[in-house]
Design an enzyme around this catalytic site. Structure first.
Site, PDB file in Angstrom:
ATOM      1  N   ASP A  41      13.403 -11.075   3.316  1.00 28.56           N
ATOM      2  CA  ASP A  41      12.514 -10.221   2.528  1.00 28.56           C
ATOM      3  C   ASP A  41      13.236  -9.616   1.337  1.00 28.56           C
ATOM      4  O   ASP A  41      12.641  -8.847   0.575  1.00 28.56           O
ATOM      5  CB  ASP A  41      11.924  -9.111   3.405  1.00 28.56           C
ATOM      6  CG  ASP A  41      10.457  -8.839   3.082  1.00 28.56           C
ATOM      7  OD1 ASP A  41       9.852  -9.634   2.332  1.00 28.56           O
ATOM      8  OD2 ASP A  41       9.914  -7.839   3.583  1.00 28.56           O
TER       9      ASP A  41
ATOM     10  N   GLN B 194       9.383  -5.763  10.054  1.00 26.66           N
ATOM     11  CA  GLN B 194       8.129  -5.366   9.419  1.00 26.66           C
ATOM     12  C   GLN B 194       8.127  -3.873   9.088  1.00 26.66           C
ATOM     13  O   GLN B 194       8.352  -3.039   9.953  1.00 26.66           O
ATOM     14  CB  GLN B 194       6.951  -5.702  10.338  1.00 26.66           C
ATOM     15  CG  GLN B 194       5.594  -5.432   9.747  1.00 26.66           C
ATOM     16  CD  GLN B 194       5.266  -6.340   8.576  1.00 26.66           C
ATOM     17  OE1 GLN B 194       5.523  -7.547   8.621  1.00 26.66           O
ATOM     18  NE2 GLN B 194       4.694  -5.784   7.533  1.00 26.66           N
TER      19      GLN B 194
ATOM     20  N   LYS C 151       2.472 -14.484   9.989  1.00 26.66           N
ATOM     21  CA  LYS C 151       3.807 -15.025   9.727  1.00 26.66           C
ATOM     22  C   LYS C 151       4.260 -15.944  10.860  1.00 26.66           C
ATOM     23  O   LYS C 151       4.833 -17.020  10.619  1.00 26.66           O
ATOM     24  CB  LYS C 151       4.792 -13.876   9.527  1.00 26.66           C
ATOM     25  CG  LYS C 151       4.570 -13.124   8.212  1.00 26.66           C
ATOM     26  CD  LYS C 151       5.286 -11.785   8.180  1.00 26.66           C
ATOM     27  CE  LYS C 151       4.966 -11.051   6.866  1.00 26.66           C
ATOM     28  NZ  LYS C 151       5.491  -9.668   6.830  1.00 26.66           N
TER      29      LYS C 151
END
Length: 298
Positions: free
Chosen positions: A122, A99, A55
């Site tokens: 996200d 994450q 990423k």
């Protein structure tokens, strides 16, 4: 018997990344805005480290401002919440991604509740989940968004198709079902407790496997001519006893690929499939967030 068309996800992911890079360049040139992405990694999970590195590399390659915050596994809830609040207030940051999974002593729901929904690239906050469920503009979870781009490129109009999603997670299963509904599919969400799961899967024109079990979905579960989207990424030992003894592993999906490709019309590979779209759509979501935060169309 002919084999399924293996969908070229790599080329589509490259296109999405290139489009994001073009929009970043436009935002810089016309508005003086550099979209910024902050990724937070807590602990030493090997798979998460690989994702986070990817990423960071791709966001920098797209011309974004990129930050990676690596915190030790023993980070406290208060310390993590303080970092999220700091990123919420940082004008250089338009997208925040923490994450998952977090170490067991940390409360993921508290972290998501503290995150600015406008920076939730996200798509996991309650606000964005609610907007998506209501059919309103939202930041959509990256993996489901990537699945939809693959399906539209492969099949075009999805209206009227029977879709079965195997898996009900908030990260993939539920949002992809919402997106398929918005595309006028008839949608079934199935899972490990579904009665006669193979029969339910055989009804699908579009079968999305997001259950997290290696090669669970067999070839005879698939309707001839179906399109199969395999979201699963599972690391398993090699069957070869020599490689297994050496501790070597390989990546497989939730679908038994060699069986499935004899039945399906289209199928995504693992590796080299939907995982590539997840990273590409993260860049696209960061651009969208930067536009919306600055009052531009997004």
């Amino acid at each position: 018997m002919t084999s399924a068309h293996t969908i070229d996800v790599k080329s589509l992911a490259e296109l999405v990344r290139a489009q994001a890079a073009g929009e970043v360049a436009m935002l810089k040139a016309e508005h003086g805005i550099q979209p910024g992405l902050a990724v937070v990694l807590v602990g030493e999970d090997p798979a998460s480290q690989v994702y986070v590195r990817s990423k960071g590399e791709h966001s920098q390659a797209a011309g974004m401002h990129s930050e990676t915050h690596r915190l030790p596994a023993e980070t406290t809830q208060d310390e993590l919440m303080a970092l999220v609040e700091q990123l919420n207030d940082d004008p250089k940051i338009h997208g925040i991604l923490v994450q998952m999974p977090l170490p067991g002593h940390l409360d993921e729901k508290m972290v998501l509740a503290a995150m600015d929904p406008n920076k939730d690239v996200d798509g996991l906050t309650v606000v964005n989940a609610g907007l998506l469920a209501s059919g309103m503009p939202a930041l959509i979870p990256c993996t489901p968004l990537g699945c939809m781009l693959v399906l539209r490129q492969t099949l075009g109009n999805l209206s009227g198709k029977r879709a079965v999603v195997v898996g009900r997670s908030v990260l993939v299963g539920r949002p992809i079902a919402q997106l398929l509904l918005q595309a006028d599919c008839t949608v079934t969400i199935a899972h490990s407790r579904t009665v006669d799961l193979p029969a339910v899967c055989r009804e699908a024109d579009i079968l999305v496997a997001a259950v997290g079990r290696p090669q669970m979905i067999k070839g005879d579960w698939i309707k001839p001519g179906a399109t199969v989207i395999d979201v699963g990424i599972n690391r398993v030992p090699f069957r070869d006893p020599v490689k297994a003894a050496e501790g070597k592993t390989k990546l497989v999906g939730d679908v038994a690929f060699k069986e499935a490709e004899k039945v399906a019309a289209n199928i995504t590979p693992v590796p080299g499939g939907i995982g590539l779209m997840t990273v590409a759509c993260l860049l696209a979501n960061t651009v969208t967030a930067a536009k919306r935060i600055n009052g531009l169309d997004g």
